[in-house]
Design a protein around this motif. Structure first.
Motif, PDB file in Angstrom:
ATOM      1  N   LYS A  31      -2.254  -5.177  -2.972  1.00 58.77           N
ATOM      2  CA  LYS A  31      -0.945  -5.082  -3.401  1.00 58.77           C
ATOM      3  C   LYS A  31       0.074  -5.124  -1.803  1.00 58.77           C
ATOM      4  O   LYS A  31       1.202  -5.742  -1.891  1.00 58.77           O
ATOM      5  CB  LYS A  31      -0.636  -3.956  -3.881  1.00 58.77           C
ATOM      6  CG  LYS A  31       0.995  -3.459  -4.248  1.00 58.77           C
ATOM      7  CD  LYS A  31       0.972  -2.130  -5.276  1.00 58.77           C
ATOM      8  CE  LYS A  31       0.173  -1.238  -5.622  1.00 58.77           C
ATOM      9  NZ  LYS A  31       0.651  -0.189  -6.275  1.00 58.77           N
ATOM     10  N   ASP A  53      -3.463   0.358   6.726  1.00 60.46           N
ATOM     11  CA  ASP A  53      -3.603   0.758   5.476  1.00 60.46           C
ATOM     12  C   ASP A  53      -3.378  -0.405   4.315  1.00 60.46           C
ATOM     13  O   ASP A  53      -2.428  -1.209   4.634  1.00 60.46           O
ATOM     14  CB  ASP A  53      -2.414   1.862   5.248  1.00 60.46           C
ATOM     15  CG  ASP A  53      -2.419   3.282   6.040  1.00 60.46           C
ATOM     16  OD1 ASP A  53      -3.654   3.572   5.823  1.00 60.46           O
ATOM     17  OD2 ASP A  53      -1.639   3.608   6.406  1.00 60.46           O
ATOM     18  N   SER A  55      -3.329  -1.314   0.232  1.00 63.07           N
ATOM     19  CA  SER A  55      -2.916  -0.693  -0.756  1.00 63.07           C
ATOM     20  C   SER A  55      -3.445  -1.832  -1.764  1.00 63.07           C
ATOM     21  O   SER A  55      -2.979  -2.934  -1.964  1.00 63.07           O
ATOM     22  CB  SER A  55      -1.537  -0.272  -1.271  1.00 63.07           C
ATOM     23  OG  SER A  55      -1.236  -0.049  -2.652  1.00 63.07           O
TER      24      SER A  55
END
Length: 110
Positions: A31, A53, A55
């Motif tokens: 995402k 990070d 997602s």
């Protein structure tokens, strides 16, 4: 999820290229991504540490995630019950394949 990569690289440009290959493996279930840091690893020459990070798309299941992981390395160590951390390294016993340029990958699920 939080990802830390140890990349065999001579410079940041080469590191970003290898990072791009890594992120491309996640495209079917990704995402968003946010790079936290890219810097030379102080312990080993010609190794960079990358922290990102990632997602994943809502509804991503364990089978989809495992398919992506197996495209990055053929040998993963799993920690936690249920599993909340994955580790792949070029030095792990039984590892025959890890994505070109990667020395080690550590993934923490959130």
């Amino acid at each position: 999820m939080f990802v830390r990569l140890y990349v065999n690289s001579k410079n940041e440009c080469q590191t970003r290229s290898i990072l791009g290959s890594f992120i491309k493996k996640f495209q079917p279930i990704l995402k968003s991504q946010e790079i936290q840091r890219i810097e030379a690893y102080w312990k080993i020459e010609n190794v960079y540490v990358v922290e990102i990070d990632l997602s994943l798309l809502d509804g991503t299941n364990e089978v989809e995630l495992n398919t992506v992981l197996m495209s990055i390395s053929d040998r993963w160590l799993e920690f936690g019950s249920p599993t909340n951390e994955f580790l792949a390294s070029e030095t792990t016993e039984g590892c025959k394949y890890i994505l070109n340029g990667l020395k080690m990958v550590n993934i923490h699920l959130e």
